[in-house]
Scaffold this motif. Structure first.
Motif, PDB file in Angstrom:
ATOM      1  N   ILE A   1       0.857  -1.181   0.000  1.00 51.41           N
ATOM      2  CA  ILE A   1       0.000   0.000   0.000  1.00 51.41           C
ATOM      3  C   ILE A   1       0.895   1.233   0.000  1.00 51.41           C
ATOM      4  N   SER A   2       0.327   2.410   0.166  1.00 50.90           N
ATOM      5  CA  SER A   2       1.087   3.654   0.015  1.00 50.90           C
ATOM      6  C   SER A   2       2.137   3.828   1.111  1.00 50.90           C
ATOM      7  N   ARG A   3       3.129   4.615   0.801  1.00 56.03           N
ATOM      8  CA  ARG A   3       4.178   5.058   1.722  1.00 56.03           C
ATOM      9  C   ARG A   3       4.965   3.888   2.320  1.00 56.03           C
ATOM     10  N   GLY A   4       5.284   2.911   1.477  1.00 55.65           N
ATOM     11  CA  GLY A   4       6.171   1.837   1.906  1.00 55.65           C
ATOM     12  C   GLY A   4       5.592   0.906   2.945  1.00 55.65           C
ATOM     13  N   LYS A   5       4.294   0.831   3.044  1.00 54.58           N
ATOM     14  CA  LYS A   5       3.635  -0.050   4.000  1.00 54.58           C
ATOM     15  C   LYS A   5       3.054  -1.261   3.285  1.00 54.58           C
ATOM     16  N   TYR A   6       2.930  -2.347   4.043  1.00 53.67           N
ATOM     17  CA  TYR A   6       2.377  -3.593   3.512  1.00 53.67           C
ATOM     18  C   TYR A   6       1.317  -4.114   4.472  1.00 53.67           C
ATOM     19  N   LYS A   7       0.436  -4.952   3.948  1.00 51.97           N
ATOM     20  CA  LYS A   7      -0.533  -5.637   4.788  1.00 51.97           C
ATOM     21  C   LYS A   7      -0.721  -7.052   4.247  1.00 51.97           C
ATOM     22  N   LEU A   8      -1.438  -7.886   5.017  1.00 48.56           N
ATOM     23  CA  LEU A   8      -1.674  -9.255   4.605  1.00 48.56           C
ATOM     24  C   LEU A   8      -2.592  -9.305   3.395  1.00 48.56           C
ATOM     25  N   GLY A   9      -2.289 -10.249   2.490  1.00 47.01           N
ATOM     26  CA  GLY A   9      -3.133 -10.480   1.334  1.00 47.01           C
ATOM     27  C   GLY A   9      -3.996 -11.705   1.504  1.00 47.01           C
ATOM     28  N   ALA A  10      -4.809 -11.992   0.498  1.00 44.34           N
ATOM     29  CA  ALA A  10      -5.775 -13.089   0.592  1.00 44.34           C
ATOM     30  C   ALA A  10      -5.108 -14.444   0.718  1.00 44.34           C
ATOM     31  N   GLN A  11      -3.895 -14.595   0.166  1.00 47.95           N
ATOM     32  CA  GLN A  11      -3.236 -15.885   0.201  1.00 47.95           C
ATOM     33  C   GLN A  11      -2.593 -16.194   1.553  1.00 47.95           C
ATOM     34  N   ALA A  12      -2.596 -15.227   2.466  1.00 43.82           N
ATOM     35  CA  ALA A  12      -1.963 -15.459   3.763  1.00 43.82           C
ATOM     36  C   ALA A  12      -2.673 -16.550   4.551  1.00 43.82           C
ATOM     37  N   ALA A  13      -3.994 -16.631   4.414  1.00 44.17           N
ATOM     38  CA  ALA A  13      -4.739 -17.680   5.129  1.00 44.17           C
ATOM     39  C   ALA A  13      -4.295 -19.061   4.670  1.00 44.17           C
ATOM     40  N   GLU A  14      -4.134 -19.221   3.357  1.00 45.82           N
ATOM     41  CA  GLU A  14      -3.687 -20.510   2.833  1.00 45.82           C
ATOM     42  C   GLU A  14      -2.279 -20.824   3.319  1.00 45.82           C
TER      43      GLU A  14
END
Length: 267
Positions: A62-75
């Motif tokens: 996401i913006s400004r060098g940040k990340y978050k979990l995506g949909a594949q993280a559950a798998e």
């Protein structure tokens, strides 16, 4: 909270550590530096994991060098349980069954942290000939329902070893309506019980998760990180208080399950 060192050298373990950092922070967006501090991984290792994870859908940039979990993280979480931390094999099942026999027919459940949010999910059980009618649940419901970590001996056992931030988030949750009469409703008392769990290495529940059933639970830790708990249930009229033999057997079973992936527990 001090950063935990990600001592595993397996790439899957490092990816799982990065994923766990997001979970411990409530799924909030994180930057590489924050993840490095939380996991003990180098900045370069975190950067490589994030970049490859974005490509596979495990993480989202996401913006400004940040990340978050995506949909594949559950798998990924489920694969980590099945592959890196295999508790679905014969050896793990035998550990649960031995605990059931040592406790004269107690009902034994293996709970693991839910892959998302702050809950627990039943991963396996050893209940003998019981059809679980006396628990008011079918085996399918037991295996599929994720329960609050603030409820029951197994929930408090897992919560006791999680970060203070996660503990605060769980304490903000309402007490589940289906909880038993012994559930902790006062947050100060619940926090005190978590310290007691860490000090003694197990939790005792008196009609806490459901009416008429007492329990004992012990943590499953892999490389010092909490992954789940073993829960032993017996009717309150049969076990008004857990004898030392039941406590020792439950702790021993948890230690054996912990040792399937590298040691019990890290000091």
């Amino acid at each position: 909270m001090a950063a935990q060192s990600a001592r595993g050298t397996n790439h899957a373990e490092r990816v799982f550590a990065v994923t766990q950092a997001f979970i411990d922070h409530g799924g909030d967006p994180l930057g590489p530096g924050e993840i490095s501090a939380a996991t003990g991984l180098s900045d370069s290792a975190v950067h490589r994991i994030l970049q490859s994870g974005v490509y596979t859908g495990i993480f989202v940039r996401i913006s400004r060098g940040k990340y978050k979990l995506g949909a594949q993280a559950a798998e990924l979480g489920f694969h980590a349980l099945e592959d890196d931390h295999d508790l679905s094999g014969t050896e793990a099942k035998e550990i649960l069954e031995r605990l059931r026999l040592k406790t004269d027919g107690g009902l034994v459940f293996l709970y693991m942290k839910a892959p998302f949010g702050y809950g627990r999910q039943c991963y396996d059980m050893a209940v003998g000939d019981s059809d679980l009618v006396e628990l008011g649940m079918t085996p399918r419901e037991v295996l599929s329902v994720t329960r609050s970590l603030r409820t029951g001996a197994s929930g408090r056992t897992i919560l006791a070893y999680m970060s203070e931030r996660v503990q605060r988030l769980v304490l903000d949750e309402p007490v589940p309506e289906e909880a038993g009469p012994g559930v902790y409703t006062d947050n100060d008392e619940l926090l005190a019980s978590l310290k007691e769990v860490r000090d003694q290495g197990y939790a005792l529940g008196l009609q806490e998760c459901m009416k008429g059933w007492n329990s004992c639970a012990a943590p499953i830790l892999w490389q010092g990180s909490i992954q789940g708990a073993v829960l032993l249930l017996k009717p309150a009229y049969v076990m008004p208080e857990a004898p030392q033999a039941v406590i020792d057997a439950t702790v021993d079973a948890a230690a054996q399950l912990s040792s399937l992936n590298g040691g019990w527990p890290a000091d």
